[in-house]
Scaffold this active site. Structure first.
Site, mmCIF file in Angstrom:
data_model
loop_
_atom_site.group_PDB
_atom_site.id
_atom_site.type_symbol
_atom_site.label_atom_id
_atom_site.label_comp_id
_atom_site.label_asym_id
_atom_site.label_seq_id
_atom_site.Cartn_x
_atom_site.Cartn_y
_atom_site.Cartn_z
ATOM 1 N N ARG A 21 0.831 -1.213 0.000
ATOM 2 C CA ARG A 21 0.000 0.000 0.000
ATOM 3 C C ARG A 21 0.862 1.258 0.000
ATOM 4 O O ARG A 21 0.567 2.223 -0.706
ATOM 5 C CB ARG A 21 -0.970 0.008 1.188
ATOM 6 C CG ARG A 21 -2.062 -1.054 1.055
ATOM 7 C CD ARG A 21 -2.965 -1.083 2.248
ATOM 8 N NE ARG A 21 -2.164 -1.392 3.442
ATOM 9 C CZ ARG A 21 -2.608 -1.270 4.684
ATOM 10 N NH1 ARG A 21 -3.819 -0.833 4.928
ATOM 11 N NH2 ARG A 21 -1.832 -1.577 5.685
ATOM 12 N N ASN A 39 -6.161 -3.250 1.498
ATOM 13 C CA ASN A 39 -5.985 -4.675 1.766
ATOM 14 C C ASN A 39 -7.350 -5.338 1.840
ATOM 15 O O ASN A 39 -8.293 -4.771 2.389
ATOM 16 C CB ASN A 39 -5.264 -4.904 3.099
ATOM 17 C CG ASN A 39 -3.780 -4.683 3.018
ATOM 18 O OD1 ASN A 39 -3.208 -4.540 1.953
ATOM 19 N ND2 ASN A 39 -3.128 -4.662 4.165
#
Length: 91
Positions: A21, A39
């Site tokens: 990320r 996620n």
């Protein structure tokens, strides 16, 4: 010049707990792309990224080449663009 598109991406492999990320956020910001990264409960990571097609392709390659990231599978679909001005990490 190409038209702005939005891509819905799902990455599978070693993509959680490896800075995916963070890498996606900084890469998108570097390329001037908008969208988000998140996620998923199943261990994958979903990204929606918006910009020019060639820039999105460079984003995908750069993220896949991340230091600890190992993408084993990726799906990509083009979806309608949205009105937004930044790239975010969703929790």
């Amino acid at each position: 010049m190409s038209e702005i598109i939005r891509a819905h991406l799902n990455f599978k492999g070693y993509v959680q707990g490896v800075g995916f990320r963070y890498t996606a956020y900084h890469t998108a910001t570097m390329y001037g792309l908008t969208g988000w990264v998140k996620n998923e409960w199943n261990g994958s990571v979903t990204v929606e990224v918006q910009g020019y097609p060639d820039t999105i392709d460079m984003f995908i390659q750069k993220v896949k080449d991340g230091r600890f990231i190992e993408v084993l599978d990726m799906t990509k679909a083009t979806i309608p663009p949205e009105d937004e001005s930044s790239f975010q990490i969703k929790y």
